[in-house]
Design a protein around this motif. Structure first.
Motif, PDB file in Angstrom:
ATOM      1  N   TYR A  92     -15.435  28.402 -13.890  1.00  0.00           N
ATOM      2  CA  TYR A  92     -15.138  28.981 -12.575  1.00  0.00           C
ATOM      3  C   TYR A  92     -15.549  30.375 -12.611  1.00  0.00           C
ATOM      4  CZ  TYR A  92     -11.600  30.607 -15.880  1.00  0.00           C
ATOM      5  OH  TYR A  92     -10.629  31.101 -16.738  1.00  0.00           O
ATOM      6  N   CYS A  93     -15.530  31.152 -11.458  1.00  0.00           N
ATOM      7  CA  CYS A  93     -16.077  32.422 -11.312  1.00  0.00           C
ATOM      8  C   CYS A  93     -15.092  33.379 -11.718  1.00  0.00           C
ATOM      9  CB  CYS A  93     -16.695  32.582  -9.730  1.00  0.00           C
ATOM     10  SG  CYS A  93     -15.400  32.690  -8.369  1.00  0.00           S
ATOM     11  N   GLY A  94     -13.906  33.068 -11.247  1.00  0.00           N
ATOM     12  CA  GLY A  94     -12.701  34.048 -11.457  1.00  0.00           C
ATOM     13  C   GLY A  94     -12.577  35.101 -10.356  1.00  0.00           C
ATOM     14  N   CYS A  99      -9.715  31.199  -7.330  1.00  0.00           N
ATOM     15  CA  CYS A  99      -9.494  31.477  -8.682  1.00  0.00           C
ATOM     16  C   CYS A  99      -8.372  32.487  -8.669  1.00  0.00           C
ATOM     17  CB  CYS A  99     -10.669  32.203  -9.220  1.00  0.00           C
ATOM     18  SG  CYS A  99     -11.901  30.991  -9.810  1.00  0.00           S
ATOM     19  N   ARG A 100      -8.368  33.258  -7.607  1.00  0.00           N
ATOM     20  CA  ARG A 100      -7.249  34.416  -7.676  1.00  0.00           C
ATOM     21  C   ARG A 100      -6.003  33.741  -7.564  1.00  0.00           C
ATOM     22  NH1 ARG A 100      -8.891  39.762  -7.842  1.00  0.00           N
ATOM     23  NH2 ARG A 100     -11.345  39.865  -7.530  1.00  0.00           N
ATOM     24  N   GLU A 103      -6.016  28.688  -8.913  1.00  0.00           N
ATOM     25  CA  GLU A 103      -6.767  27.457  -8.920  1.00  0.00           C
ATOM     26  C   GLU A 103      -8.028  27.337  -9.561  1.00  0.00           C
ATOM     27  OE1 GLU A 103      -5.882  26.686  -4.789  1.00  0.00           O
ATOM     28  OE2 GLU A 103      -3.868  25.899  -5.022  1.00  0.00           O
ATOM     29  N   THR A 104      -8.219  27.633 -10.814  1.00  0.00           N
ATOM     30  CA  THR A 104      -9.629  27.698 -11.349  1.00  0.00           C
ATOM     31  C   THR A 104     -10.392  26.428 -11.030  1.00  0.00           C
ATOM     32  OG1 THR A 104      -8.531  27.400 -13.381  1.00  0.00           O
ATOM     33  CG2 THR A 104      -9.091  29.748 -12.543  1.00  0.00           C
ATOM     34  N   CYS A 107     -12.508  26.069  -7.832  1.00  0.00           N
ATOM     35  CA  CYS A 107     -13.248  27.649  -7.565  1.00  0.00           C
ATOM     36  C   CYS A 107     -14.233  27.317  -6.445  1.00  0.00           C
ATOM     37  CB  CYS A 107     -14.309  27.641  -9.127  1.00  0.00           C
ATOM     38  SG  CYS A 107     -15.147  29.080  -8.778  1.00  0.00           S
ATOM     39  N   PRO A 283      -6.259  23.556 -14.093  1.00  0.00           N
ATOM     40  CA  PRO A 283      -6.633  25.046 -13.958  1.00  0.00           C
ATOM     41  C   PRO A 283      -6.110  25.418 -15.275  1.00  0.00           C
ATOM     42  CG  PRO A 283      -4.429  24.526 -12.774  1.00  0.00           C
ATOM     43  CD  PRO A 283      -5.173  23.249 -13.435  1.00  0.00           C
ATOM     44  N   SER A 284      -6.493  26.892 -15.474  1.00  0.00           N
ATOM     45  CA  SER A 284      -6.403  27.400 -16.672  1.00  0.00           C
ATOM     46  C   SER A 284      -4.899  27.333 -17.050  1.00  0.00           C
ATOM     47  CB  SER A 284      -6.541  28.899 -16.540  1.00  0.00           C
ATOM     48  OG  SER A 284      -8.191  29.184 -16.242  1.00  0.00           O
TER      49      SER A 284
END
Length: 333
Positions: A92-94, A99-100, A103-104, A107, A283-284
């Motif tokens: 994922y881009c982050g 991502c913010r 919900e990685t 992405c 997700p993470s």
């Protein structure tokens, strides 16, 4: 010489010398692979039946794995060196809105995953961004830890399900995913925890289930459960999950049915007033949940492992004539 299992095209796989990928870049780590779990999606990758949007040939498979960090690139935390780890698959881009939100797995930069679009862990070593690593306890069993990836997917499903103590819960599917979900759900102390599967599953009891039933037996308990988690992805399992839920109950669909046309009529959903959720990967935060569950004993993957092979035996596991065992298969490079 380091080795890798390569799938250059559908129907073809062989062990070859791994390509020289050069020095590690900023933020990267190299992991010595200990164990790799074989998933149904790996069989799809070899057969050529995986959606082309989710694979890039040639590819080294392997998205369920455990290992030890052996090298770090510049800009990484030196405390990672020599630590036992698992690692997220989604690259994922982050930075995007998904991502913010945490919900990685969703992405917006596009699908990119270890073992499908990037070289995976069916190799002696794996290179990946260090930010994707999750450190395990020093005494963690790396065989068990190879199942963290599917456990993280089930941790995401359980998060979405939001179980409460004393609820009546059913898990449709008694494979590896279903039994990992059962272990996580058992820790919430449901009043009933039913596993539904057509096959005899002696591991269902040790996984925390209070009852086991065939789909035919379960169908007679229509509307009997507050929460139903579907993990099988087989014909009819999604509809069964909906019918098992009480009116106003909750259903989480986590199984992939391989494109089988098996609709759930909207009228049934409306009449039952059930809440239906779905999950895609993990997700993470779900990875963190799974690692914590392994560390504190809520998650016990070892009984789910049925077979282990060395890398050179991979055709016996993934080849066209492979006989799929009941439990999880591990490769150990």
């Amino acid at each position: 010489m380091t080795r890798a299992l390569v799938v250059p095209r559908p129907g073809d796989l062989h062990v070859a010398r791994a390509a020289d990928d050069g020095p590690l870049r900023h933020g990267e780590a190299r992991v010595r692979v200990a164990h790799v779990g074989i998933c149904g999606s790996d069989h799809e990758l070899l057969a050529g039946t995986r959606d082309p949007a989710f694979v890039r040939y040639p590819v080294v498979p392997g998205h369920e794995w455990s290992g030890t960090v052996v090298e770090l690139g510049p800009g990484t935390d030196p405390r990672l060196l020599h630590r036992p780890v698992v690692g997220e698959g989604f690259r994922y881009c982050g930075e995007c809105s998904a991502c913010r939100r945490g919900e990685t797995n969703l992405c917006l930069a596009g699908y990119d995953e270890t073992g499908f679009t990037r070289p995976g862990a069916c190799a002696d070593e794996l290179r990946l961004p260090a930010r994707l690593l999750h450190v395990l306890p020093d005494d963690a069993d790396l065989r068990a830890a190879a199942l963290i990836e599917p456990a993280a997917c089930m941790a995401a499903a359980v998060r979405r399900a939001a179980p409460e103590p004393g609820e009546r819960v059913a898990v449709v599917g008694g494979g590896t995913l279903g039994l990992l979900a059962t272990q996580l759900l058992a820790a919430v102390s449901p009043a009933i925890l039913l596993v539904v599967d057509p096959r005899p599953r002696p591991a269902a009891g040790p996984s925390g289930a209070t009852e086991v039933a065939t789909p035919e037996e379960a169908a007679r308990r229509r509307g009997g459960f507050d929460l139903v988690l579907e993990t099988a992805g087989a014909r009819g399992t999604g509809r069964l999950a909906v019918t098992l839920a009480r009116r106003g109950g909750r259903v989480v669909l986590a199984g992939l049915n391989g494109g089988v046309d098996d609709p759930i009529p909207p009228a049934e959903l409306v009449a039952a007033a059930v809440s239906v959720h779905t999950v895609f990967g993990a997700p993470s935060r779900a990875w963190s949940d799974a690692v914590a569950a392994l560390a504190d004993g809520r998650l016990r993957p070892l009984p789910l492992i049925s077979d282990e092979f060395v890398l050179e035996d991979a055709p016996r596991v993934l080849g066209p004539d492979a006989v799929l065992p009941v439990g999880k298969v591990l490769l150990h490079p």
